[in-house]
Scaffold this active site. Structure first.
Site, PDB file in Angstrom:
ATOM      1  CB  THR A   1      54.016  28.720  41.795  1.00  0.00           C
ATOM      2  OG1 THR A   1      52.627  28.360  41.648  1.00  0.00           O
ATOM      3  CG2 THR A   1      54.189  29.640  42.999  1.00  0.00           C
TER       4      THR A   1
ATOM      5  NE  ARG B   1      41.807  34.791  24.606  1.00  0.00           N
ATOM      6  CZ  ARG B   1      42.602  35.871  24.515  1.00  0.00           C
ATOM      7  NH1 ARG B   1      42.459  36.882  25.367  1.00  0.00           N
ATOM      8  NH2 ARG B   1      43.529  35.942  23.583  1.00  0.00           N
TER       9      ARG B   1
ATOM     10  CG  HIS C   1      49.197  25.534  41.518  1.00  0.00           C
ATOM     11  ND1 HIS C   1      49.524  24.436  42.258  1.00  0.00           N
ATOM     12  CD2 HIS C   1      47.853  25.648  41.604  1.00  0.00           C
ATOM     13  CE1 HIS C   1      48.431  23.913  42.782  1.00  0.00           C
ATOM     14  NE2 HIS C   1      47.404  24.623  42.394  1.00  0.00           N
TER      15      HIS C   1
ATOM     16  CG  PHE D   1      42.583  19.292  39.222  1.00  0.00           C
ATOM     17  CD1 PHE D   1      43.497  19.102  38.200  1.00  0.00           C
ATOM     18  CD2 PHE D   1      42.385  18.259  40.127  1.00  0.00           C
ATOM     19  CE1 PHE D   1      44.186  17.906  38.069  1.00  0.00           C
ATOM     20  CE2 PHE D   1      43.078  17.064  40.017  1.00  0.00           C
ATOM     21  CZ  PHE D   1      43.984  16.884  38.984  1.00  0.00           C
ATOM     22  CD  GLU D   2      38.659  20.569  42.280  1.00  0.00           C
ATOM     23  OE1 GLU D   2      38.673  21.785  41.971  1.00  0.00           O
ATOM     24  OE2 GLU D   2      39.675  19.958  42.671  1.00  0.00           O
TER      25      GLU D   2
ATOM     26  CD1 TRP E   1      39.289  27.872  42.538  1.00  0.00           C
ATOM     27  CD2 TRP E   1      40.774  29.508  42.153  1.00  0.00           C
ATOM     28  NE1 TRP E   1      40.223  27.823  43.529  1.00  0.00           N
ATOM     29  CE2 TRP E   1      41.160  28.813  43.325  1.00  0.00           C
ATOM     30  CE3 TRP E   1      41.563  30.561  41.718  1.00  0.00           C
ATOM     31  CZ2 TRP E   1      42.285  29.143  44.069  1.00  0.00           C
ATOM     32  CZ3 TRP E   1      42.694  30.904  42.454  1.00  0.00           C
ATOM     33  CH2 TRP E   1      43.032  30.205  43.613  1.00  0.00           C
TER      34      TRP E   1
HETATM   35  C1  DLZ Z   1      44.646  26.315  43.363  1.00  0.00           C
HETATM   36  C2  DLZ Z   1      44.146  27.051  42.165  1.00  0.00           C
HETATM   37  C3  DLZ Z   1      44.868  28.148  41.663  1.00  0.00           C
HETATM   38  C4  DLZ Z   1      46.148  28.635  42.281  1.00  0.00           C
HETATM   39  N1  DLZ Z   1      44.413  28.846  40.616  1.00  0.00           N
HETATM   40  C5  DLZ Z   1      43.263  28.476  40.024  1.00  0.00           C
HETATM   41  C6  DLZ Z   1      42.772  29.196  38.899  1.00  0.00           C
HETATM   42  O1  DLZ Z   1      43.334  30.199  38.439  1.00  0.00           O
HETATM   43  N2  DLZ Z   1      41.629  28.754  38.331  1.00  0.00           N
HETATM   44  C7  DLZ Z   1      40.950  27.647  38.785  1.00  0.00           C
HETATM   45  O2  DLZ Z   1      39.913  27.290  38.197  1.00  0.00           O
HETATM   46  N3  DLZ Z   1      41.395  26.967  39.860  1.00  0.00           N
HETATM   47  C8  DLZ Z   1      42.513  27.343  40.488  1.00  0.00           C
HETATM   48  N4  DLZ Z   1      42.970  26.666  41.566  1.00  0.00           N
HETATM   49  C9  DLZ Z   1      42.132  25.569  42.115  1.00  0.00           C
HETATM   50  C10 DLZ Z   1      42.333  24.205  41.431  1.00  0.00           C
HETATM   51  O3  DLZ Z   1      41.683  24.156  40.177  1.00  0.00           O
HETATM   52  C11 DLZ Z   1      41.733  23.089  42.316  1.00  0.00           C
HETATM   53  O4  DLZ Z   1      40.427  23.451  42.691  1.00  0.00           O
HETATM   54  C12 DLZ Z   1      42.533  22.831  43.576  1.00  0.00           C
HETATM   55  O5  DLZ Z   1      43.888  22.565  43.255  1.00  0.00           O
HETATM   56  C13 DLZ Z   1      41.966  21.656  44.384  1.00  0.00           C
HETATM   57  O6  DLZ Z   1      41.963  20.463  43.617  1.00  0.00           O
END
Ligand code: DLZ
Length: 165
Positions: free
Chosen positions: A95, A136, A97, A66-67, A31
């Site tokens: 959101t 950064r 999130h 998250f991973e 991401w």
């Molecule tokens: C879903 C999501 C969102 C909305 N934004 C980001 C982000 O800005 N940066 C990031 O590293 N990951 C994002 N993700 C993905 C989540 O980290 C994760 O991969 C998903 O929720 C699946 O577990």
């Protein structure tokens, strides 16, 4: 806390141990890959600048921040590295999130860092805007990847010193 005055790439070169015999795992989130790619480059360059061998730096990608928890745990449990650097970038959206990902990832990495056999370094940018992230990852506030690399080397050295007591 970060401030406009703190450059993430500023550190005392002489205070960093030689990393020639250290092994590192770097987990990078896909991401915001422009940002995480620049963070990775900073970490990689700084590790090698301090003597780490390229073949001793293993880089793996995961889908999102998250991973990073699972990706880092896999490195920790592999026994193949002396430290793990987790690199990600979360940008605030419309959101809540953002808050859940930041909190969940931070908590997961913290627990891993406290309980695992090797240090896990926190390379997660949590930004309100893309501009803040760009500042950064090699912009006017330096590169958090550099900071993570220096921290990883110092923590490997810290652990080795404790073991040898
Ligand atoms: C879903 C999501 C969102 C909305 N934004 C980001 C982000 O800005 N940066 C990031 O590293 N990951 C994002 N993700 C993905 C989540 O980290 C994760 O991969 C998903 O929720 C699946 O577990």
């Amino acid at each position: 806390m970060a401030s406009a005055l703190h450059n993430l790439s500023d550190y005392d070169f002489a205070s960093v141990p030689n990393a020639a015999d250290m092994r590192f795992g770097i987990v990078v989130s896909e991401w915001n890959s422009k940002i995480t790619g620049a963070l990775l480059q900073g970490a990689f360059d700084t590790l090698t600048l301090h003597g780490a061998k390229e073949e001793n730096i293993i880089v793996k990608t995961v889908p999102g921040s998250f991973e990073l928890i699972f990706g880092s745990a896999a490195f920790v449990n592999s026994g193949k590295v002396d430290a793990v650097i987790a690199i990600g970038c979360v940008i605030k959206g419309d959101t809540p999130h953002f808050d859940y990902i930041c909190q969940g990832t931070t908590q997961g990495l913290s627990e891993l860092n406290a309980t695992g056999k090797v240090p896990v370094i926190y390379g997660l940018l949590t930004c309100n805007t893309m501009e803040q992230a760009e500042e950064r990852c090699g912009g006017m506030l330096g590169n958090k990847g550099d900071e993570c690399a220096v921290t990883a080397i110092k923590m490997v050295d810290y652990r080795r010193n404790l073991i040898s007591l």
